[in-house]
Design an enzyme around this catalytic site. Structure first.
Site, PDB file in Angstrom:
ATOM      1  N   LYS A 181      -0.018   2.500   0.059  1.00 51.42           N
ATOM      2  CA  LYS A 181      -0.505   2.810  -1.287  1.00 51.42           C
ATOM      3  C   LYS A 181      -2.005   2.524  -1.325  1.00 51.42           C
ATOM      4  O   LYS A 181      -2.441   1.391  -1.457  1.00 51.42           O
ATOM      5  CB  LYS A 181       0.188   1.984  -2.379  1.00 51.42           C
ATOM      6  CG  LYS A 181      -0.076   2.652  -3.742  1.00 51.42           C
ATOM      7  CD  LYS A 181      -0.005   1.728  -4.924  1.00 51.42           C
ATOM      8  CE  LYS A 181      -1.218   0.915  -5.156  1.00 51.42           C
ATOM      9  NZ  LYS A 181      -2.462   1.662  -5.462  1.00 51.42           N
ATOM     10  N   GLU A 184      -5.858   3.709  -6.355  1.00 51.63           N
ATOM     11  CA  GLU A 184      -5.837   4.919  -7.179  1.00 51.63           C
ATOM     12  C   GLU A 184      -7.247   5.468  -7.412  1.00 51.63           C
ATOM     13  O   GLU A 184      -7.424   6.616  -7.790  1.00 51.63           O
ATOM     14  CB  GLU A 184      -5.137   4.649  -8.521  1.00 51.63           C
ATOM     15  CG  GLU A 184      -5.783   3.591  -9.408  1.00 51.63           C
ATOM     16  CD  GLU A 184      -5.309   2.164  -9.084  1.00 51.63           C
ATOM     17  OE1 GLU A 184      -5.023   1.886  -7.907  1.00 51.63           O
ATOM     18  OE2 GLU A 184      -5.250   1.353 -10.020  1.00 51.63           O
ATOM     19  N   GLY A 234      -7.283  -6.919  -1.795  1.00 48.85           N
ATOM     20  CA  GLY A 234      -7.733  -6.609  -3.151  1.00 48.85           C
ATOM     21  C   GLY A 234      -8.194  -7.863  -3.851  1.00 48.85           C
ATOM     22  O   GLY A 234      -8.653  -8.811  -3.204  1.00 48.85           O
ATOM     23  N   GLY A 235      -8.048  -7.874  -5.163  1.00 46.34           N
ATOM     24  CA  GLY A 235      -8.564  -8.984  -5.955  1.00 46.34           C
ATOM     25  C   GLY A 235      -7.602 -10.169  -6.011  1.00 46.34           C
ATOM     26  O   GLY A 235      -6.393 -10.034  -5.779  1.00 46.34           O
ATOM     27  N   THR A 238      -4.596  -9.913  -8.572  1.00 45.50           N
ATOM     28  CA  THR A 238      -3.531  -9.038  -8.076  1.00 45.50           C
ATOM     29  C   THR A 238      -2.770  -9.717  -6.939  1.00 45.50           C
ATOM     30  O   THR A 238      -1.538  -9.619  -6.856  1.00 45.50           O
ATOM     31  CB  THR A 238      -4.112  -7.693  -7.600  1.00 45.50           C
ATOM     32  OG1 THR A 238      -4.945  -7.186  -8.628  1.00 45.50           O
ATOM     33  CG2 THR A 238      -3.034  -6.695  -7.291  1.00 45.50           C
ATOM     34  N   GLY A 239      -3.496 -10.398  -6.081  1.00 45.77           N
ATOM     35  CA  GLY A 239      -2.854 -11.107  -4.976  1.00 45.77           C
ATOM     36  C   GLY A 239      -1.818 -12.101  -5.483  1.00 45.77           C
ATOM     37  O   GLY A 239      -0.709 -12.191  -4.950  1.00 45.77           O
ATOM     38  N   GLU A 256      -5.611 -10.567   1.599  1.00 47.33           N
ATOM     39  CA  GLU A 256      -7.057 -10.790   1.779  1.00 47.33           C
ATOM     40  C   GLU A 256      -7.684 -10.542   0.421  1.00 47.33           C
ATOM     41  O   GLU A 256      -7.611  -9.430  -0.111  1.00 47.33           O
ATOM     42  CB  GLU A 256      -7.600  -9.839   2.856  1.00 47.33           C
ATOM     43  CG  GLU A 256      -8.920 -10.300   3.436  1.00 47.33           C
ATOM     44  CD  GLU A 256     -10.134  -9.690   2.775  1.00 47.33           C
ATOM     45  OE1 GLU A 256     -10.381  -9.992   1.578  1.00 47.33           O
ATOM     46  OE2 GLU A 256     -10.827  -8.906   3.448  1.00 47.33           O
ATOM     47  N   CYS A 295     -16.142  -7.411   0.737  1.00 48.92           N
ATOM     48  CA  CYS A 295     -15.529  -8.735   0.531  1.00 48.92           C
ATOM     49  C   CYS A 295     -16.316  -9.830   1.215  1.00 48.92           C
ATOM     50  O   CYS A 295     -16.304 -10.973   0.775  1.00 48.92           O
ATOM     51  CB  CYS A 295     -14.076  -8.723   0.991  1.00 48.92           C
ATOM     52  SG  CYS A 295     -13.834  -8.030   2.620  1.00 48.92           S
ATOM     53  N   GLU A 396     -16.275 -13.987  -7.753  1.00 48.15           N
ATOM     54  CA  GLU A 396     -16.658 -12.800  -6.987  1.00 48.15           C
ATOM     55  C   GLU A 396     -17.061 -11.693  -7.965  1.00 48.15           C
ATOM     56  O   GLU A 396     -16.247 -11.257  -8.780  1.00 48.15           O
ATOM     57  CB  GLU A 396     -15.467 -12.330  -6.138  1.00 48.15           C
ATOM     58  CG  GLU A 396     -15.851 -11.223  -5.193  1.00 48.15           C
ATOM     59  CD  GLU A 396     -14.667 -10.672  -4.422  1.00 48.15           C
ATOM     60  OE1 GLU A 396     -13.638 -10.363  -5.048  1.00 48.15           O
ATOM     61  OE2 GLU A 396     -14.779 -10.526  -3.197  1.00 48.15           O
TER      62      GLU A 396
HETATM   63  O1  TXE Z   1      -8.608  -4.700  -7.459  1.00 48.64           O
HETATM   64  P1  TXE Z   1      -7.042  -4.717  -7.398  1.00 48.64           P
HETATM   65  P2  TXE Z   1      -9.560  -4.017  -8.544  1.00 48.64           P
HETATM   66  C1  TXE Z   1     -11.908  -7.770  -5.973  1.00 48.64           C
HETATM   67  C2  TXE Z   1     -13.273  -7.567  -6.573  1.00 48.64           C
HETATM   68  C3  TXE Z   1     -13.006  -6.620  -7.672  1.00 48.64           C
HETATM   69  C4  TXE Z   1     -11.681  -7.141  -8.169  1.00 48.64           C
HETATM   70  C5  TXE Z   1     -10.873  -6.187  -8.982  1.00 48.64           C
HETATM   71  O2  TXE Z   1     -13.753  -8.792  -7.067  1.00 48.64           O
HETATM   72  O3  TXE Z   1     -13.986  -6.653  -8.658  1.00 48.64           O
HETATM   73  O4  TXE Z   1     -10.994  -7.463  -6.990  1.00 48.64           O
HETATM   74  O5  TXE Z   1     -10.822  -4.927  -8.347  1.00 48.64           O
HETATM   75  C6  TXE Z   1      -3.363  -2.434  -6.296  1.00 48.64           C
HETATM   76  N1  TXE Z   1       1.024  -4.747  -7.609  1.00 48.64           N
HETATM   77  N2  TXE Z   1     -11.684  -6.921  -4.829  1.00 48.64           N
HETATM   78  O6  TXE Z   1      -9.060  -4.222  -9.916  1.00 48.64           O
HETATM   79  O7  TXE Z   1      -6.443  -4.463  -8.724  1.00 48.64           O
HETATM   80  C7  TXE Z   1      -4.379  -1.416  -6.742  1.00 48.64           C
HETATM   81  O8  TXE Z   1      -3.733  -0.248  -7.185  1.00 48.64           O
HETATM   82  C8  TXE Z   1       0.706  -4.094  -6.488  1.00 48.64           C
HETATM   83  C9  TXE Z   1     -11.834  -7.550  -3.550  1.00 48.64           C
HETATM   84  O9  TXE Z   1      -9.812  -2.652  -8.111  1.00 48.64           O
HETATM   85  O10 TXE Z   1      -6.683  -5.953  -6.680  1.00 48.64           O
HETATM   86  C10 TXE Z   1      -5.184  -1.245  -5.470  1.00 48.64           C
HETATM   87  O11 TXE Z   1      -4.504  -0.395  -4.573  1.00 48.64           O
HETATM   88  N3  TXE Z   1      -0.507  -3.546  -6.272  1.00 48.64           N
HETATM   89  C11 TXE Z   1     -11.328  -6.721  -2.471  1.00 48.64           C
HETATM   90  C12 TXE Z   1      -5.203  -2.656  -4.887  1.00 48.64           C
HETATM   91  O12 TXE Z   1      -4.122  -3.332  -5.511  1.00 48.64           O
HETATM   92  C13 TXE Z   1      -1.421  -3.633  -7.252  1.00 48.64           C
HETATM   93  C14 TXE Z   1     -11.473  -5.282  -2.550  1.00 48.64           C
HETATM   94  C15 TXE Z   1      -6.485  -3.431  -5.147  1.00 48.64           C
HETATM   95  O13 TXE Z   1      -6.739  -3.416  -6.521  1.00 48.64           O
HETATM   96  C16 TXE Z   1      -1.128  -4.297  -8.466  1.00 48.64           C
HETATM   97  C17 TXE Z   1     -11.293  -4.773  -3.904  1.00 48.64           C
HETATM   98  C18 TXE Z   1       0.158  -4.877  -8.614  1.00 48.64           C
HETATM   99  N4  TXE Z   1       0.518  -5.531  -9.711  1.00 48.64           N
HETATM  100  C19 TXE Z   1     -11.443  -5.592  -4.974  1.00 48.64           C
HETATM  101  N5  TXE Z   1      -2.224  -4.219  -9.255  1.00 48.64           N
HETATM  102  C20 TXE Z   1     -11.407  -7.270  -1.099  1.00 48.64           C
HETATM  103  N6  TXE Z   1     -10.607  -8.276  -0.797  1.00 48.64           N
HETATM  104  O14 TXE Z   1     -12.140  -6.766  -0.274  1.00 48.64           O
HETATM  105  C21 TXE Z   1      -3.172  -3.536  -8.559  1.00 48.64           C
HETATM  106  N7  TXE Z   1      -2.688  -3.173  -7.357  1.00 48.64           N
END
Ligand code: TXE
Length: 503
Positions: A181, A184, A234-235, A238-239, A256, A295, A396
């Site tokens: 996935k 989006e 991701g963030g 969400t993690g 991560e 990141c 961050e």
């Molecule tokens: O990330 P999300 P967002 C950090 C960075 C950024 C913040 C928010 O600080 O400003 O996160 O970014 C999926 N269950 N990073 O909101 O939401 C989502 O669809 C399952 C750091 O864009 O974490 C996408 O595919 N999946 C980072 C993915 O998670 C879910 C890189 C990341 O989105 C979900 C990006 C859920 N409940 C942002 N909710 C890094 N580590 O490099 C969302 N997603």
């Protein structure tokens, strides 16, 4: 098959079939450089996601992929690497349209993706089983590595194809099946990539693809008992949600979650004009590459007080000179932020920095260049006189914002470098190698660069300490994540156990 943005629909790939969403849902994908729509992709429903997992489960369990030899699987990885290079220009173009990053960066990304596939093809071939000497000649004891099973891979938008390749390549090498996935916000390169996987001849149902927002699909993907492993980048928020969702099935999760990465500069590293200019250049690149949406971006400059004024002035001068524009324009050095939403987030952090009392040295606003008015651009921004109590130092921001803190002793530099809940990456610049070694061992971060910054290789582990996450990608550990270690004890001359007395 030619890869063009126009032929990335239908956008779901389940069991070898391309299809739209079961409820006809779609999403418009926007070019952040112009604010206009590039194309529409299909968006999955939770039922579509469950179907993709169930196909991946079935294909894993029937052994058509897990039962192939390592040599067969590595041949597929090599083929995929070759196709990535064949289509490098189109893939890079798509990545730039979708993310806003410059074409030069996107080309490097595709080369990096290729190297990940080549690395795991080589590693899998030598990452064998292990014989254990148990001191009994009649016993053959060995540890074998088996694929962990069905993997869900959830990727972010900053390095769409690169981040997901760190998951797909080792998973394929290990013999897993998977549901991808992508974010989006940036789904396009992953769709194009799955077409290459198909062209390479990987069996149907091994690599499945769904599109959509995490909020809609999250539960279906992460709280599913048919899933054996979830790999997420991701963030932090969400993690946490994903870890909680996976807990009910005790599903293994690797996350991560970004970083707040210190870049520590000692006065001895900038004692002559060339070293000074080189250090300024590294700090500048470390934070403003890809507009800070990295990141491991070096967003916290921690600098020895005696050189701080001169250094920050030089840095600000260079930051003002960064050429901003569409990633497709070869003269651009940096592109827009990935989306309007991300720009709004950065603007909030800038306002907060001012409110918290940091000194705005440069940037802090949208560019006033008319040609950039439609894109989500934001100027490289530096805040001086920051301290650890400020949210802009601790959180961050994921944009082009550098904060500056000052120190006077080595102990203080180390303490500041570790004074974060994150622990992904850190950099140290010093000409004193003994001091450098003390620092790199003392810093609690997953990657530490000494007199360099931002470089990584597929052969070395990547991941975070503390709240930057758990698990490791890349390197041998990146393959082990997708394997279960099984101990097999084979007694070739069985006799009675002899513990209880026979009556
Ligand atoms: O990330 P999300 P967002 C950090 C960075 C950024 C913040 C928010 O600080 O400003 O996160 O970014 C999926 N269950 N990073 O909101 O939401 C989502 O669809 C399952 C750091 O864009 O974490 C996408 O595919 N999946 C980072 C993915 O998670 C879910 C890189 C990341 O989105 C979900 C990006 C859920 N409940 C942002 N909710 C890094 N580590 O490099 C969302 N997603």
């Amino acid at each position: 098959m030619a890869i063009e943005p126009g032929n990335l629909r239908p956008s779901l790939h389940i069991g070898g079939e391309w299809s739209g969403s079961s409820d006809g849902g779609t999403r418009e994908i926007v070019d952040p450089a112009t604010g206009s729509a590039i194309l529409v992709v299909d968006e999955a429903t939770p039922d579509d996601a469950r179907r993709a997992i169930s196909v991946a489960r079935h294909v894993f369990d029937d052994g058509r992929w897990a039962g192939t030899s390592v040599a067969e699987r590595t041949a597929f990885l090599t083929k995929i690497a070759d196709l990535l290079q064949r289509d490098k220009e189109q893939l890079a173009h798509i990545e730039t349209l979708d993310t806003g990053k410059t074409l030069a960066e996107s080309r490097i990304d595709i080369d990096d993706v290729t190297s990940v596939f080549r690395y795991y093809a080589e590693l899998a071939a030598v990452h064998g089983d292990r014989l254990v000497d148990v001191g009994r000649p009649e016993v053959i004891s060995r540890v074998v590595h088996e694929p962990i099973g069905v993997c869900v891979m959830i990727a972010p938008w900053n390095y769409p194809l690169l981040q997901i390749s760190w998951k797909i390549a080792p998973a394929l090498a290990a013999g897993c099946t998977m549901v991808l996935k992508p974010s989006e916000v940036t789904p396009l390169s992953t769709i194009a990539f799955v077409k290459l996987v198909q062209e390479a001849g990987v069996p149907d149902g091994v690599v499945n693809l769904v599109q959509g927002s995490g909020a809609v699909l999250g539960e279906a993907l992460t709280a599913n008992p048919d899933v054996d492993f979830i790999s997420f980048t991701g963030g932090l928020a969400t993690g946490r949600t994903i870890l909680a969702a996976a807990a009910s099935n005790v599903t293994k999760v690797a996350v991560e979650l970004g970083g707040k990465n210190p870049h520590i500069v000692f006065a001895d590293a900038v004692s002559d004009p060339t070293a000074f200019a080189d250090s300024v250049d590294h700090v500048l690149t470390g934070v403003f590459l890809h507009s800070g949406q990295v990141c491991s971006a070096g967003t916290r400059l921690i600098i020895e007080d005696s050189v701080a004024d001169l250094f920050v002035a030089a840095l600000a001068e260079r930051a003002r000179g960064i050429r901003m524009g569409s990633g497709l324009d070869p003269t651009s050095e940096t592109g827009p932020l990935v989306s309007e939403a991300q720009r709004r987030k950065i603007e909030k952090y800038v306002a907060l920095g001012v409110e918290e009392g940091a000194e705005l040295v440069v940037g802090g606003s949208r560019p006033d260049d008319r040609e950039l008015a439609d894109g989500s651009y934001f100027l490289p921004t530096i805040f001086d006189r920051c301290d650890r109590t400020m949210k802009i130092v601790q959180e961050e921001t994921f944009g082009p914002i550098l904060t500056v803190e000052r120190f006077t002793t080595e102990e203080e530099a180390l303490r500041l470098g570790n004074d974060t809940n994150y622990g992904l990456a850190a950099g140290v610049r010093t000409s004193d190698s003994a001091r450098g070694e003390r620092l790199v061992r003392g810093l609690r971060h997953g990657t530490v660069w000494l007199n360099d910054f931002g470089i990584y290789t597929a052969a070395a582990e990547w991941g975070g300490f503390k709240r930057s996450g758990n698990g490791r990608e890349l390197g041998p550990s990146g393959l082990s994540e997708y394997q279960e270690a099984k101990h097999i004890w084979h007694n070739t001359s069985p006799t009675a156990a002899g513990w209880f007395v026979t009556r």
